[in-house]
Design a protein around this motif. Sequence first.
Motif, PDB file in Angstrom:
ATOM      1  N   THR A  32       0.833  -1.210   0.000  1.00 48.69           N
ATOM      2  CA  THR A  32       0.000   0.000   0.000  1.00 48.69           C
ATOM      3  C   THR A  32       0.869   1.261   0.000  1.00 48.69           C
ATOM      4  O   THR A  32       0.572   2.224  -0.721  1.00 48.69           O
ATOM      5  CB  THR A  32      -0.923  -0.020   1.240  1.00 48.69           C
ATOM      6  N   ASP A  33       1.952   1.245   0.776  1.00 51.44           N
ATOM      7  CA  ASP A  33       2.847   2.413   0.830  1.00 51.44           C
ATOM      8  C   ASP A  33       3.367   2.769  -0.567  1.00 51.44           C
ATOM      9  O   ASP A  33       3.476   3.946  -0.915  1.00 51.44           O
ATOM     10  CB  ASP A  33       4.083   2.112   1.706  1.00 51.44           C
ATOM     11  N   THR A  34       3.702   1.740  -1.339  1.00 49.14           N
ATOM     12  CA  THR A  34       4.226   1.959  -2.698  1.00 49.14           C
ATOM     13  C   THR A  34       3.149   2.577  -3.586  1.00 49.14           C
ATOM     14  O   THR A  34       3.411   3.526  -4.337  1.00 49.14           O
ATOM     15  CB  THR A  34       4.689   0.609  -3.300  1.00 49.14           C
ATOM     16  N   ILE A  52       1.116   7.200  -6.535  1.00 47.86           N
ATOM     17  CA  ILE A  52       0.014   8.116  -6.887  1.00 47.86           C
ATOM     18  C   ILE A  52       0.393   9.552  -6.518  1.00 47.86           C
ATOM     19  O   ILE A  52       0.125  10.492  -7.272  1.00 47.86           O
ATOM     20  CB  ILE A  52      -1.307   7.670  -6.215  1.00 47.86           C
ATOM     21  N   ASN A  53       1.058   9.716  -5.366  1.00 48.81           N
ATOM     22  CA  ASN A  53       1.489  11.071  -4.987  1.00 48.81           C
ATOM     23  C   ASN A  53       2.461  11.646  -6.015  1.00 48.81           C
ATOM     24  O   ASN A  53       2.399  12.837  -6.342  1.00 48.81           O
ATOM     25  CB  ASN A  53       2.133  11.055  -3.593  1.00 48.81           C
ATOM     26  N   LYS A 111      -7.841   6.601   0.871  1.00 43.84           N
ATOM     27  CA  LYS A 111      -7.845   7.533   2.008  1.00 43.84           C
ATOM     28  C   LYS A 111      -6.478   8.147   2.282  1.00 43.84           C
ATOM     29  O   LYS A 111      -6.389   9.248   2.815  1.00 43.84           O
ATOM     30  CB  LYS A 111      -8.345   6.814   3.272  1.00 43.84           C
ATOM     31  N   ARG A 112      -5.418   7.420   1.918  1.00 49.77           N
ATOM     32  CA  ARG A 112      -4.086   7.902   2.303  1.00 49.77           C
ATOM     33  C   ARG A 112      -3.391   8.806   1.291  1.00 49.77           C
ATOM     34  O   ARG A 112      -2.449   9.514   1.653  1.00 49.77           O
ATOM     35  CB  ARG A 112      -3.181   6.704   2.619  1.00 49.77           C
ATOM     36  N   ALA A 155     -14.507   7.114   1.008  1.00 46.62           N
ATOM     37  CA  ALA A 155     -13.180   7.721   0.800  1.00 46.62           C
ATOM     38  C   ALA A 155     -13.303   9.139   0.214  1.00 46.62           C
ATOM     39  O   ALA A 155     -12.306   9.830   0.055  1.00 46.62           O
ATOM     40  CB  ALA A 155     -12.346   6.841  -0.116  1.00 46.62           C
ATOM     41  N   ASP A 156     -14.524   9.534  -0.117  1.00 45.12           N
ATOM     42  CA  ASP A 156     -14.814  10.842  -0.701  1.00 45.12           C
ATOM     43  C   ASP A 156     -13.998  11.136  -1.964  1.00 45.12           C
ATOM     44  O   ASP A 156     -13.484  12.245  -2.142  1.00 45.12           O
ATOM     45  CB  ASP A 156     -14.621  11.958   0.343  1.00 45.12           C
ATOM     46  N   LEU A 157     -13.906  10.144  -2.835  1.00 41.17           N
ATOM     47  CA  LEU A 157     -13.237  10.377  -4.119  1.00 41.17           C
ATOM     48  C   LEU A 157     -14.096  11.331  -4.958  1.00 41.17           C
ATOM     49  O   LEU A 157     -15.288  11.500  -4.697  1.00 41.17           O
ATOM     50  CB  LEU A 157     -13.006   9.043  -4.840  1.00 41.17           C
ATOM     51  N   ASP A 158     -13.464  11.964  -5.943  1.00 44.58           N
ATOM     52  CA  ASP A 158     -14.170  12.994  -6.712  1.00 44.58           C
ATOM     53  C   ASP A 158     -15.170  12.417  -7.696  1.00 44.58           C
ATOM     54  O   ASP A 158     -16.185  13.046  -7.997  1.00 44.58           O
ATOM     55  CB  ASP A 158     -13.151  13.833  -7.505  1.00 44.58           C
TER      56      ASP A 158
END
Length: 298
Positions: free
Chosen positions: A26-28, A33-34, A66-67, A92-95
């Motif tokens: 998940t960290d990857t 994505i960031n 979420k992250r 997750a409140d995605l757009d």
Amino acid sequence: NLPSKVKIKEVGPRDGLQNEKAFIPTDTKVEWINKLSETGMDYIEVTSFVHPKWIPALADAMEVAKRIERKSSVTYAALVPNRRGLEGALEADLDEVSIFMSASETHNQQNINKSIQNTFPVLKEVVSEALSSGKKVRGYLSTVFGCPYDGRVPLSNVQKVIDELFDMGVYEVSLGDTIGVANPKQMDMVLSQLLQEFPAEKLALHLHDTRGMALANTVVGLMKGITVFDSAVGGLGGCPYAKGAAGNVATEDLIHMLKEMGIETGIDLSKVLTSAKYIERELGKGLPSKQLQIWNSA
Ligand code: HMG
Ligand code: MG
């Protein structure tokens, strides 16, 4: 008569990773994505809220969604197959959310475990709920240019499903060449037909590059007035429920071609390459992207 500007929708974190055998931490995913958010892209499909038994690679959808660090300039979307998936994306409140189905019966059945006819009411409910929660909905139509099970798909079937998707309230339908079988002549024929019924502004192309024809088909799309194209950084991707499906056209190869043709995307190619290199290193295998290979050998 080519457009001067096109929109690229990055699907790497979803389509690109859904078919990976080894579970990517998940960290990857979050870090990748960031990085993508910093390239100038304004649309990223980050995951899918599907059954983890069907797509184990994206079992961490909620945590990823979420992250990630969200930029206001970027639309973050997820794939949802049903109400349960939509609830995840809303939590997750995605757009935005994307619904998906196929133009061919057997792929639809294999992929989402329902007949085409029985898929309509499920998706109709999803779209209506998403819209009333203030989320836009995009529609994907798979196997438009050929199905791994049923072969050639009659264009009348394609038209019928697109009609249904627009009736539900999606703002755009992305036409999937799921197994990369389309050729430029076929692309011209299919788009000529569809554009008699649907405006170019409401159609996108989602081209897998299985046979190396995605960029050639992109050029036909551009000539027909299509201005939205899906791609995945590195050329990652594939549908586990379509045998022989390979990666999406690589985002960096698409940007490079468009740039050479004088068509603006607003995305920084060198930043995309850095993000491609990052995920290539994390996956521990060479990726199909030509631009990345050139960069690697420089
Ligand atoms: P199903 O087994 O028929 O679902 O799967 P069900 O409604 O009968 O429910 C069975 C169980 O699954 C229940 O749990 C549900 O709660 C659970 P139980 O009561 O047994 O404990 N469930 C879920 N769990 C998590 N998330 C959900 C969900 N929904 C039900 N959303 C389903 C039907 C659609 C869920 C399944 O077939 C599925 O997840 N399919 C996903 C396949 C997929 O993701 N394929 C790849 C994406 S499509 C693609 O790549 C093509 C595209 O790129 C365009 C192109 O290239 O052409 C878009
Ligand atoms: Mg796909």
